[in-house]
Scaffold this motif. Structure first.
Motif, PDB file in Angstrom:
ATOM      1  N   LYS A 108       0.819  -1.204  -0.086  1.00 14.14           N
ATOM      2  CA  LYS A 108       0.003   0.040   0.001  1.00 14.14           C
ATOM      3  C   LYS A 108       0.719   1.354  -0.145  1.00 14.14           C
ATOM      4  O   LYS A 108       0.392   2.351  -0.180  1.00 14.14           O
ATOM      5  CB  LYS A 108      -0.919   0.102   1.310  1.00 14.14           C
ATOM      6  CG  LYS A 108      -2.017  -1.028   1.293  1.00 14.14           C
ATOM      7  CD  LYS A 108      -3.052  -1.056   0.224  1.00 14.14           C
ATOM      8  CE  LYS A 108      -4.068  -1.929   0.122  1.00 14.14           C
ATOM      9  NZ  LYS A 108      -3.459  -3.364  -0.266  1.00 14.14           N
ATOM     10  N   ALA A 124      -0.814   8.752  -4.773  1.00  7.28           N
ATOM     11  CA  ALA A 124      -1.954   9.518  -4.484  1.00  7.28           C
ATOM     12  C   ALA A 124      -1.690  10.926  -3.942  1.00  7.28           C
ATOM     13  O   ALA A 124      -1.999  12.107  -4.149  1.00  7.28           O
ATOM     14  CB  ALA A 124      -3.055   8.766  -3.810  1.00  7.28           C
ATOM     15  N   CYS A 177     -11.526  12.513  -5.578  1.00  8.68           N
ATOM     16  CA  CYS A 177     -11.217  11.097  -5.623  1.00  8.68           C
ATOM     17  C   CYS A 177      -9.854  10.729  -4.988  1.00  8.68           C
ATOM     18  O   CYS A 177      -9.541   9.764  -4.389  1.00  8.68           O
ATOM     19  CB  CYS A 177     -11.123  10.795  -7.116  1.00  8.68           C
ATOM     20  SG  CYS A 177     -10.974   8.978  -7.380  1.00  8.68           S
ATOM     21  N   LEU A 178      -8.912  11.644  -5.461  1.00  8.34           N
ATOM     22  CA  LEU A 178      -7.395  11.700  -4.667  1.00  8.34           C
ATOM     23  C   LEU A 178      -7.459  11.649  -3.135  1.00  8.34           C
ATOM     24  O   LEU A 178      -6.858  11.069  -2.563  1.00  8.34           O
ATOM     25  CB  LEU A 178      -6.384  12.474  -5.501  1.00  8.34           C
ATOM     26  CG  LEU A 178      -6.093  12.515  -6.857  1.00  8.34           C
ATOM     27  CD1 LEU A 178      -5.170  13.599  -7.315  1.00  8.34           C
ATOM     28  CD2 LEU A 178      -5.091  11.089  -7.067  1.00  8.34           C
ATOM     29  N   ASN A 233     -10.002  11.202  -1.335  1.00  6.45           N
ATOM     30  CA  ASN A 233     -10.610   9.856  -0.683  1.00  6.45           C
ATOM     31  C   ASN A 233      -9.793   8.602  -0.952  1.00  6.45           C
ATOM     32  O   ASN A 233      -9.587   7.777  -0.181  1.00  6.45           O
ATOM     33  CB  ASN A 233     -11.853   9.554  -1.517  1.00  6.45           C
ATOM     34  CG  ASN A 233     -13.013  10.673  -1.247  1.00  6.45           C
ATOM     35  OD1 ASN A 233     -13.125  11.262  -0.192  1.00  6.45           O
ATOM     36  ND2 ASN A 233     -13.835  10.911  -2.222  1.00  6.45           N
ATOM     37  N   GLU A 234      -8.951   8.786  -2.011  1.00  9.34           N
ATOM     38  CA  GLU A 234      -8.048   7.578  -2.202  1.00  9.34           C
ATOM     39  C   GLU A 234      -7.019   7.703  -1.030  1.00  9.34           C
ATOM     40  O   GLU A 234      -6.663   6.617  -0.462  1.00  9.34           O
ATOM     41  CB  GLU A 234      -7.323   7.624  -3.507  1.00  9.34           C
ATOM     42  CG  GLU A 234      -6.455   6.558  -3.911  1.00  9.34           C
ATOM     43  CD  GLU A 234      -5.774   6.710  -5.201  1.00  9.34           C
ATOM     44  OE1 GLU A 234      -4.934   5.781  -5.616  1.00  9.34           O
ATOM     45  OE2 GLU A 234      -5.953   7.780  -6.046  1.00  9.34           O
ATOM     46  N   GLU A 271      -8.512   6.817   2.109  1.00  7.65           N
ATOM     47  CA  GLU A 271      -8.859   5.132   2.005  1.00  7.65           C
ATOM     48  C   GLU A 271      -7.658   4.393   2.280  1.00  7.65           C
ATOM     49  O   GLU A 271      -7.484   3.187   2.876  1.00  7.65           O
ATOM     50  CB  GLU A 271      -9.570   4.922   0.766  1.00  7.65           C
ATOM     51  CG  GLU A 271      -9.994   3.477   0.396  1.00  7.65           C
ATOM     52  CD  GLU A 271     -10.435   3.219  -0.866  1.00  7.65           C
ATOM     53  OE1 GLU A 271     -10.856   1.687  -1.050  1.00  7.65           O
ATOM     54  OE2 GLU A 271     -10.639   4.263  -1.568  1.00  7.65           O
ATOM     55  N   LEU A 272      -6.388   4.693   1.664  1.00  7.39           N
ATOM     56  CA  LEU A 272      -5.025   4.096   1.748  1.00  7.39           C
ATOM     57  C   LEU A 272      -4.707   4.103   3.177  1.00  7.39           C
ATOM     58  O   LEU A 272      -4.298   3.425   3.835  1.00  7.39           O
ATOM     59  CB  LEU A 272      -4.286   4.656   0.735  1.00  7.39           C
ATOM     60  CG  LEU A 272      -4.519   4.242  -0.759  1.00  7.39           C
ATOM     61  CD1 LEU A 272      -3.355   5.019  -1.745  1.00  7.39           C
ATOM     62  CD2 LEU A 272      -4.462   2.906  -0.802  1.00  7.39           C
TER      63      LEU A 272
END
Length: 490
Positions: free
Chosen positions: A389, A396, A419-420, A422-423, A426-427
């Motif tokens: 990860k 990102a 989106c970035l 959130n990415e 999320e990561l």
């Protein structure tokens, strides 16, 4: 020419009458004098032929012309004449009537003496015969009594011999039983030592296996039973020793009484066969006055009967004690064997339970090891996922950092920006979750490792317990004495 009054003419003044019987001899008449010395039997020393002075004393007695009887003593002095040497005139001493009367008196007295002597002889002969018959009767009675006495002694001697043989047999039997008891008592030392060593070995168990289980309870009970058996055997052994002493005392009394009976029977039998013509008989002056007797027939018989009665009581007590010892040996052998089997069964159950627990521990240990391996693989996968990860997060975040350099109005919160963001979030959340799982997995791994250590320790404990119970204890208990040795036959 003869003078008047001469004693020569006086002697023939009357014709001589012919007597009815002839006069006895002078030696016979001399023994009929009334004034003779009385006869006293001389002691034995004076009657011996080597002391002749007794004959001289008898011969020294001077004969006198005293009348045979005392009837002549009644003559008055006027009727007697003085001796010739004292008289001065011629006269006679006695008249013919006096002479005749004196002769007749002597004849009658001699006749009475002969009759008395004849009666004395007849009485003496009868007395000799009566005394002879009485002596023979008394001797026969004494012989009969001696025979009865010999028979009585023989009866009691046979009773003593019988009782002595029975007592000797009983003493030997009790001695054999006592030896059996001693051997049995010695045989109990090995089982007692085995039980104590088993308890000592089981003290070397470790951890949770050092428990007061059924095996230990039965081992303690076995020790108590063996000690109780030893105490009872020792008590009966002491009783047997005391009874043997009593038996030997009774046997000694019987033997001493039997020896005395044999000596008395030998003496009385010799006395019973003594006759008037037997050799070895002699005078024993005053022996009839010696009273060295200490018993009477009642006490004599009671003494032997008491010895026999005491021996019979001792024999009965000895037989009862022998039966008690035999019963005790059988009961103790059964008790010890029963407890021995009970302990062995408890050992078998304990070994089975321990082996089952060990098997389960081994199974759990294998599963735990497998789980640890799987968990380690999982931890490696988590770490790889965390490493994996990193690049997406870098991409990102780099994108977001690069987009922050857009000029002016180009800094738009457009969908790619969202989106970035959130990415990235999320990561981050994913990485945090993976780190949390990694920590949880590592904690679980430590727990499993500790559990593995516990299982391995328990496995060692169980192996040690199995070695103690199965190898050491049960290995020693294979040498328990057999029943014949426990009852003292071997």
């Amino acid at each position: 020419m003869e003078l008047v009054g001469s004693p020569l003419t006086a002697t023939h003044a009357h014709p001589r009458s012919t007597p009815n019987n002839f006069l006895p001899a002078i030696s016979t008449m001399a023994s009929s004098y009334k004034n003779r010395f009385p006869y006293y039997p001389l002691p034995q020393t004076f009657t011996l032929p080597w002391m002749p002075r007794s004959y001289y004393k008898t011969a020294a007695i001077n004969p006198t012309l005293a009348p045979f009887t005392k009837c002549a003593e009644g003559v008055t002095p006027g009727k007697t004449l003085p001796f010739v040497c004292n008289r001065t005139d011629l006269f006679t001493r006695y008249t013919p009537e006096d002479w005749y009367q004196s002769n007749m008196t002597n004849y009658k007295e001699l006749e009475n003496l002969r009759q008395n002597s004849e009666r004395l002889r007849d009485d003496t002969c009868r007395m000799i015969q009566d005394k002879h018959q009485q002596t023979m009767k008394t001797q026969r009675e004494s012989t009969k009594n001696l025979g009865v006495r010999v028979s009585d002694i023989g009866f009691w001697k046979s009773e003593l011999c019988h009782e002595l043989d029975e007592m000797i047999k009983e003493t030997r039997a009790l001695t054999d039983v006592k030896k059996r008891l001693e051997r049995a008592l010695a045989e109990t030392e090995a089982p007692l030592q085995v039980a104590r060593e088993c308890l000592l070995h089981r003290e070397k168990r470790m951890g949770i296996d050092l428990v007061h289980d059924e095996v230990e309870k039965q081992l303690f009970r076995e020790v108590d039973i063996i000690k109780s058996c030893q105490e009872r055997m020792q008590q009966h052994l002491d009783k047997a020793n005391a009874q043997l002493m009593s038996n030997r005392g009774a046997q000694h009394d019987l033997e001493r009484d039997l020896v005395n009976k044999q000596a008395a029977q030998r003496i009385d039998d010799r006395c019973h066969h003594l006759r008037n013509t037997s050799d070895g008989i002699s005078y024993y002056r005053g022996v009839e006055c010696v009273d060295a007797m200490i018993t009477v027939p009642e006490t004599w018989a009671k003494f032997t009967d008491t010895n026999i009665f005491r021996s019979q009581n001792d024999r009965a007590a000895s037989a009862k004690l022998r039966d008690n010892i035999k019963t005790l040996l059988a009961v103790m052998a059964d008790e010890m064997w029963s407890q021995f089997n009970t302990v062995n069964v408890a050992f078998t159950n304990c070994i089975s339970e321990t082996a089952d627990a060990k098997s389960k521990i081994q199974s759990h240990l294998a599963k735990t090891l497998q789980e640890i391996f799987q968990l380690e693989m999982n931890i490696a996968a988590i770490r790889k996922a965390i490493r994996d990860k990193g690049p997406p997060l870098k991409v990102a975040q780099t994108r977001l950092d690069e987009r922050t350099r857009r000029p002016n109005m180009e800094l738009c919160r457009d969908p790619p920006q969202l989106c970035l963001v959130n990415e990235v979030y999320e990561l981050d959340e994913t990485i945090q979750n993976l780190h949390q799982r990694l920590r949880d997995a590592e904690d679980m791994l430590q727990t499993l490792v500790r559990a593995k250590s516990v299982l391995e320790h328990d496995l060692g404990v169980k192996a040690n317990s199995l070695f103690i119970d199965q190898e050491k204890c049960m290995g020693m208990r294979k040498t328990f004495p057999i029943t014949p040795r426990l009852v003292g036959y071997v």
